[in-house]
Structure formats: structure tokens, C-alpha cells
Design a protein around this motif. Structure first.
Motif, PDB file in Angstrom:
ATOM      1  N   LYS A 365     -87.136  50.715  59.972  1.00 49.31           N
ATOM      2  CA  LYS A 365     -87.112  50.943  58.533  1.00 49.31           C
ATOM      3  C   LYS A 365     -88.457  50.568  57.901  1.00 49.31           C
ATOM      4  O   LYS A 365     -88.988  49.485  58.147  1.00 49.31           O
ATOM      5  N   ASN A 366     -88.992  51.492  57.080  1.00 47.74           N
ATOM      6  CA  ASN A 366     -90.271  51.296  56.391  1.00 47.74           C
ATOM      7  C   ASN A 366     -91.379  50.854  57.348  1.00 47.74           C
ATOM      8  O   ASN A 366     -92.186  49.990  57.033  1.00 47.74           O
ATOM      9  N   SER A 367     -91.396  51.472  58.515  1.00 44.92           N
ATOM     10  CA  SER A 367     -92.336  51.072  59.552  1.00 44.92           C
ATOM     11  C   SER A 367     -92.751  52.277  60.371  1.00 44.92           C
ATOM     12  O   SER A 367     -92.071  53.315  60.391  1.00 44.92           O
ATOM     13  N   LEU A 368     -93.882  52.150  61.068  1.00 47.53           N
ATOM     14  CA  LEU A 368     -94.318  53.160  62.023  1.00 47.53           C
ATOM     15  C   LEU A 368     -94.138  52.656  63.452  1.00 47.53           C
ATOM     16  O   LEU A 368     -94.713  53.199  64.391  1.00 47.53           O
ATOM     17  N   GLU A 369     -93.312  51.634  63.607  1.00 47.35           N
ATOM     18  CA  GLU A 369     -92.998  51.088  64.921  1.00 47.35           C
ATOM     19  C   GLU A 369     -91.761  51.763  65.485  1.00 47.35           C
ATOM     20  O   GLU A 369     -90.812  52.081  64.758  1.00 47.35           O
ATOM     21  N   SER A 370     -91.775  51.969  66.786  1.00 49.33           N
ATOM     22  CA  SER A 370     -90.636  52.554  67.469  1.00 49.33           C
ATOM     23  C   SER A 370     -89.370  51.743  67.205  1.00 49.33           C
ATOM     24  O   SER A 370     -89.398  50.518  67.166  1.00 49.33           O
ATOM     25  N   LYS A 371     -88.265  52.450  67.012  1.00 55.46           N
ATOM     26  CA  LYS A 371     -86.989  51.779  66.777  1.00 55.46           C
ATOM     27  C   LYS A 371     -86.502  51.066  68.031  1.00 55.46           C
ATOM     28  O   LYS A 371     -85.753  50.099  67.963  1.00 55.46           O
ATOM     29  N   TRP A 372     -86.951  51.510  69.206  1.00 57.31           N
ATOM     30  CA  TRP A 372     -86.432  50.986  70.466  1.00 57.31           C
ATOM     31  C   TRP A 372     -87.433  50.153  71.252  1.00 57.31           C
ATOM     32  O   TRP A 372     -87.039  49.296  72.044  1.00 57.31           O
ATOM     33  N   ILE A 373     -88.727  50.419  71.068  1.00 53.60           N
ATOM     34  CA  ILE A 373     -89.745  49.745  71.870  1.00 53.60           C
ATOM     35  C   ILE A 373     -90.618  48.882  70.953  1.00 53.60           C
ATOM     36  O   ILE A 373     -91.442  49.391  70.206  1.00 53.60           O
ATOM     37  N   SER A 374     -90.416  47.587  70.998  1.00 55.88           N
ATOM     38  CA  SER A 374     -91.227  46.689  70.169  1.00 55.88           C
ATOM     39  C   SER A 374     -92.691  46.755  70.611  1.00 55.88           C
ATOM     40  O   SER A 374     -92.995  46.769  71.808  1.00 55.88           O
ATOM     41  N   GLY A 375     -93.585  46.818  69.631  1.00 62.82           N
ATOM     42  CA  GLY A 375     -95.010  46.865  69.939  1.00 62.82           C
ATOM     43  C   GLY A 375     -95.570  48.249  70.144  1.00 62.82           C
ATOM     44  O   GLY A 375     -96.771  48.399  70.382  1.00 62.82           O
ATOM     45  N   LEU A 376     -94.719  49.259  70.023  1.00 63.90           N
ATOM     46  CA  LEU A 376     -95.167  50.647  70.162  1.00 63.90           C
ATOM     47  C   LEU A 376     -95.163  51.283  68.774  1.00 63.90           C
ATOM     48  O   LEU A 376     -94.128  51.356  68.112  1.00 63.90           O
ATOM     49  N   PHE A 377     -96.318  51.752  68.338  1.00 65.64           N
ATOM     50  CA  PHE A 377     -96.477  52.309  66.999  1.00 65.64           C
ATOM     51  C   PHE A 377     -97.013  53.737  67.085  1.00 65.64           C
ATOM     52  O   PHE A 377     -97.567  54.147  68.100  1.00 65.64           O
ATOM     53  N   PHE A 378     -96.856  54.472  65.994  1.00 66.69           N
ATOM     54  CA  PHE A 378     -97.317  55.863  65.939  1.00 66.69           C
ATOM     55  C   PHE A 378     -98.117  56.083  64.660  1.00 66.69           C
ATOM     56  O   PHE A 378     -97.883  55.430  63.637  1.00 66.69           O
ATOM     57  N   SER A 379     -99.031  57.046  64.701  1.00 64.71           N
ATOM     58  CA  SER A 379     -99.751  57.424  63.495  1.00 64.71           C
ATOM     59  C   SER A 379    -100.255  58.851  63.609  1.00 64.71           C
ATOM     60  O   SER A 379    -100.468  59.362  64.712  1.00 64.71           O
ATOM     61  N   GLY A 380    -100.409  59.483  62.463  1.00 64.99           N
ATOM     62  CA  GLY A 380    -101.009  60.806  62.427  1.00 64.99           C
ATOM     63  C   GLY A 380    -100.073  61.952  62.724  1.00 64.99           C
ATOM     64  O   GLY A 380     -98.865  61.903  62.475  1.00 64.99           O
ATOM     65  N   GLU A 381    -100.635  62.999  63.292  1.00 61.11           N
ATOM     66  CA  GLU A 381     -99.955  64.281  63.456  1.00 61.11           C
ATOM     67  C   GLU A 381     -98.800  64.260  64.448  1.00 61.11           C
ATOM     68  O   GLU A 381     -97.951  65.157  64.432  1.00 61.11           O
ATOM     69  N   ILE A 382     -98.729  63.236  65.280  1.00 60.70           N
ATOM     70  CA  ILE A 382     -97.618  63.170  66.229  1.00 60.70           C
ATOM     71  C   ILE A 382     -96.299  62.894  65.520  1.00 60.70           C
ATOM     72  O   ILE A 382     -95.220  63.125  66.050  1.00 60.70           O
ATOM     73  N   LEU A 383     -96.380  62.412  64.281  1.00 68.81           N
ATOM     74  CA  LEU A 383     -95.191  62.124  63.485  1.00 68.81           C
ATOM     75  C   LEU A 383     -94.740  63.359  62.707  1.00 68.81           C
ATOM     76  O   LEU A 383     -95.507  64.291  62.472  1.00 68.81           O
ATOM     77  N   ASP A 384     -93.492  63.339  62.286  1.00 69.40           N
ATOM     78  CA  ASP A 384     -92.908  64.476  61.581  1.00 69.40           C
ATOM     79  C   ASP A 384     -93.310  64.466  60.108  1.00 69.40           C
ATOM     80  O   ASP A 384     -92.499  64.213  59.213  1.00 69.40           O
ATOM     81  N   LEU A 385     -94.591  64.735  59.866  1.00 65.02           N
ATOM     82  CA  LEU A 385     -95.108  64.894  58.518  1.00 65.02           C
ATOM     83  C   LEU A 385     -96.375  65.734  58.586  1.00 65.02           C
ATOM     84  O   LEU A 385     -97.249  65.461  59.409  1.00 65.02           O
ATOM     85  N   HIS A 386     -96.426  66.738  57.766  1.00 61.96           N
ATOM     86  CA  HIS A 386     -97.640  67.554  57.674  1.00 61.96           C
ATOM     87  C   HIS A 386     -97.861  67.944  56.224  1.00 61.96           C
ATOM     88  O   HIS A 386     -96.932  67.930  55.412  1.00 61.96           O
ATOM     89  N   GLY A 387     -99.099  68.267  55.899  1.00 61.98           N
ATOM     90  CA  GLY A 387     -99.453  68.595  54.527  1.00 61.98           C
ATOM     91  C   GLY A 387     -99.968  70.007  54.382  1.00 61.98           C
ATOM     92  O   GLY A 387    -100.206  70.720  55.361  1.00 61.98           O
ATOM     93  N   GLU A 388    -100.139  70.404  53.137  1.00 62.31           N
ATOM     94  CA  GLU A 388    -100.705  71.709  52.838  1.00 62.31           C
ATOM     95  C   GLU A 388    -102.232  71.614  52.834  1.00 62.31           C
ATOM     96  O   GLU A 388    -102.798  70.546  53.077  1.00 62.31           O
ATOM     97  N   CYS A 389    -102.892  72.727  52.568  1.00 57.60           N
ATOM     98  CA  CYS A 389    -104.349  72.738  52.519  1.00 57.60           C
ATOM     99  C   CYS A 389    -104.847  71.864  51.368  1.00 57.60           C
ATOM    100  O   CYS A 389    -104.175  71.714  50.351  1.00 57.60           O
ATOM    101  N   GLY A 390    -106.030  71.295  51.534  1.00 57.32           N
ATOM    102  CA  GLY A 390    -106.623  70.540  50.448  1.00 57.32           C
ATOM    103  C   GLY A 390    -106.915  69.093  50.760  1.00 57.32           C
ATOM    104  O   GLY A 390    -107.170  68.301  49.854  1.00 57.32           O
ATOM    105  N   GLY A 391    -106.846  68.700  52.025  1.00 51.60           N
ATOM    106  CA  GLY A 391    -107.144  67.324  52.402  1.00 51.60           C
ATOM    107  C   GLY A 391    -105.926  66.447  52.592  1.00 51.60           C
ATOM    108  O   GLY A 391    -106.043  65.262  52.922  1.00 51.60           O
TER     109      GLY A 391
END
Length: 420
Positions: A365-391
């Protein structure tokens, strides 16, 4: 026995925008207390940064328009943005100053993407962050709160890991999606993926004469029942087999889970169809002796006008007075609803970003840490979020990288305290 390549406190897998931001943010907080290493499979870090913004690097956007982001992590995006430096602030801490253009787009003052990469790379060096390039990850395991990361050259041992490997878009820059193979062993999987910020392929015979043309329009994406499932205004660019341009790419980002069957172009959205019909009758009376190929001169580019006439089955070599009322009415309608059946969306090679990825439900919750693996974090495009053009996608890269770096350092501190 596999040889040990190196040992570090924090390993950042992926030396792209988000990975570099994660490493810098982490090292800025922890100083010499913890070691930080970046593992990058390319010969150099930041390859994809160099091709953003046509080489100028649209490195962010000052807008707070959350509607420009899509994916399950949009639910927590405001929290992450509020806890990290803005794109402009992040780079200013490294001495890179930005200028703001239309719609809040941020660019380096130099107008060179290489300046952005050099700033990140030199800051990494100044902070004492080690970088291991040509490092191909083949697997990852966690045993007794320690990660063992297998590479083609040996094993990297780390106490915490941030995965910032990107998605599948633009594989020539190193984004091949290979990380999901070894992350699946840890129980992680991605949502349905699709290329985003891409053109839509259409029937080449409709586009061949329009190749290279740019025209302003309101574009509606239609489903099989001809319902409008997305709408965007802007400049449409015609290629020999596709419709492109920022408005088209934004539609591809919004409709990542849907496949339009057609795109409808409204070339005169500032007026009604009846007003257009009256205007065409006026042009009919003024230019009644002209050839039809010249009838729409000044209203549209000539190639566009000719293609519109052909789409209405109006010959281009007859005098205007021979056009029937039915044909004129059909042309009026076509100006507001010019249909281009969609064959497919663009492929991964031409995509700027991946739609989909590791979803919110697999994170704490409110984190980029794996729900199952402590110490494993994610960032960037590998996550389920993308943006439109413009930065917006680089906004997310810097934001999620900073947040993951902050969380990883907090995790390392807590782990150290528990062992003392």
C-alpha cells in the motif's frame, strides 16, 4: 560454481531514466552509509534518453493534469508526486536548468538530450555510484533477506533491489521486456501489454497520395458499432501506411486496452455540417467554371482536397458546375467525418512507451515495494502506468525512481537496525 561478480547494498537493475533517478535519489539520502550499483545491459546507460523529444529531450511537464496518465497506478500517483521533487526541481539539484514551453513541457536550456544524460551520468560518478554495463540479468533469487542476481558474467549479491528495466517499447534501445521472465519466478506478472504512443495503421491506398501531409483535425476513434471511444484534437500526420501525430499517439495511449476499427477526421470542427454545406455552395457559385481539382483551393491543401473528392466519388477533371447537389452534400459530410479504417496499431519497434506492466495490486500500500518480496522495488515503465505525449512519461520515470530510491534506503536502514 557461479563466480561472484560483485556485492552491493542496493542494486538498481536498469540504467535508463528511472534507474538513474533511483540510484541518484538513494545515494543522495544514504551517502557513504550504503553502496549503490547500477546494472545495465547496454554498453552505456541512458540510451533511450538520447532519442526523446527528437533529440531535445522533453524531460517533464509542469502540468498537474492527472488525466494525462493511464494505468492502475494512477490511483497513487498524486501521493508519489507530492513526496518527490518535480522534474524541474530534480534536475536543478544537479545544476541543469530547464525552460518551459507550451502546455508546460520542459526542456533543458541547451535543447540537447545529451545534456540531460551527461548531467545524470556525471552526477552518478560524483556520488560514487558504480555502474556495470553489458550486464545481462538472467535470474534473481532471495535467500535470508539477501538477493542473488544471476548475470551472464556471474552473480551480484545485494541487500535490496530496484527493478527499472523498462517495458517492450523501442527494443533497439534495450527495452526488451526480458525482466518479466525472471520476475515471474518471484510471483510477479504484468497486465495485458500494448504499444502506446504509436501511429494507427490504415489502408495504404487511402494514404498513398497524402504521404507527408499534416492537417489540423478533431479525431474520433470508433469501435465496431461506430461508437466514439476516444476523441482528440491536433495535427494529424499522414505516412504511406498510417495516421500519426501527437493527437493520434495520445489516442493510442488512452485506448491501450481497446482496438478502434476506424478513425474519423473532422477537418472543420469549428463549424457545423450545415455551415460547411453553405460554404461549399458559395464556393460552387464563385468557382462554377473551375475544374473540381481546384474547387477547394484555400480551404484544404490540394492533395487533401483531391483525396476528399475521390472519397466522395467526385471526378477531379470536370467543371464544378457538374457536381450534383447529392455529391456536394456528401462532400460536406465527408469534411466532418472522413473515415479511415484501422488495420492495426503500431508495433513495439515504433512505440514510445509500454501500456501495462506490474499492477498496483502486486505492490504494498502506497509503496513501490513488492507485496510478496521484501526489499524488491520497482520504478518506471515496468509498472502499470503510462502517460500521453508532452513529458508525462519522463515525469513518471523521475518520480517513481526517486520514490523507489527513498524507499530502498529506508528498507536498508530498517534491516540494519534489526540486525544490530
Amino acid at each position: 560454481m557461479t563466480k561472484q561478480l560483485l556485492q552491493t547494498d542496493l542494486l538498481v537493475i536498469g540504467g535508463g531514466a528511472s534507474g538513474l533517478a533511483a540510484a541518484i535519489a538513494a545515494k543522495r539520502i544514504c551517502g557513504d552509509r550504503f553502496s549503490v550499483c547500477i546494472a545495465e545491459q547496454n554498453p552505456r546507460v541512458g540510451k533511450k534518453i538520447l532519442v526523446t523529444g527528437n533529440g531535445k529531450c522533453n524531460l517533464g511537464n509542469t502540468s498537474k493534469d492527472y488525466a494525462a496518465y493511464h494505468g492502475s497506478l494512477t490511483a497513487v500517483l498524486p501521493e508519489f508526486l507530492s513526496q518527490t521533487l518535480s522534474s524541474k526541481e530534480f534536475f536543478q539539484t544537479m545544476g541543469l536548468y530547464c525552460r518551459e514551453e507550451t502546455d508546460g513541457r520542459l526542456y533543458p536550456h541547451s535543447n540537447q538530450a545529451s545534456s540531460v544524460l551527461d548531467t545524470l551520468r556525471l552526477t552518478t560518478e560524483a556520488f560514487g555510484i558504480s555502474v556495470c554495463c553489458n550486464c545481462h540479468i538472467t535470474g534473481i533469487q532471495q535467500k535470508q533477506h539477501t538477493f542473488f542476481v544471476q548475470t551472464s558474467d556471474g552473480t551480484i549479491i545485494a541487500k535490496a533491489v530496484i527493478v527499472a528495466t523498462g517495458g517492450f517499447a523501442a527494443p533497439k534501445t534495450g527495452s526488451d521486456g526480458n525482466a518479466m521472465k525472471w520476475l515471474s519466478v518471484l510471483g510477479h506478472h504484468e497486465t495485458n501489454l500494448s504499444p502506446a504512443l504509436v501511429a494507427f495503421q490504415a489502408e495504404p491506398k487511402l494514404l498513398r497520395t497524402l504521404k507527408g501531409i499534416r492537417i489540423s483535425a478533431t479525431v474520433s476513434a470508433l469501435d465496431a458499432q461506430e461508437n466514439i471511444i476516444g476523441k482528440e484534437s491536433g495535427e494529424v500526420q499522414f505516412t504511406e501506411n498510417a495516421l500519426s501525430g501527437i493527437c493520434i499517439m495520445n489516442l493510442s495511449a488512452r485506448l491501450s486496452s481497446e482496438n478502434p476499427t476506424a478513425l474519423s477526421l473532422n477537418l472543420l470542427s469549428h463549424q457545423t455540417s450545415s455551415q460547411t454545406q453553405a460554404m461549399l455552395w458559395e464556393l460552387y457559385s464563385i468557382r462554377t467554371q473551375w475544374r473540381t481539382e481546384d474547387w477547394l483551393t484555400g480551404l484544404f491543401q490540394k492533395k487533401v482536397g483531391i483525396q476528399l473528392l475521390r472519397s466522395c466519388k467526385i471526378p477531379t477533371d470536370i467543371p464544378v458546375y457538374q457536381v450534383t447537389p447529392f455529391q456536394l452534400e456528401r462532400l460536406s459530410q465527408m469534411c466532418h467525418d472522413w473515415r479511415f479504417p484501422v488495420i492495426s496499431r503500431g508495433n513495439w519497434q515504433n512505440a514510445q512507451v509500454t501500456a501495462g506492466g506490474i499492477p498496483l495490486e502486486q505492490l504494498r500500500k502506497n509503496s513501490l515495494e513488492s507485496k510478496w518480496i521484501s526489499g524488491l522495488f520497482f520504478s518506471g515503465e515496468i509498472l502499470d502506468l503510462h502517460g500521453e505525449c508532452g513529458g508525462y512519461n519522463l515525469n513518471w520515470a523521475w518520480c517513481s525512481g526517486q520514490y523507489a530510491g527513498m524507499e530502498a534506503v529506508a528498507y536498508l536502514k530498517n534491516t540494519l537496525e534489526r540486525t544490530v
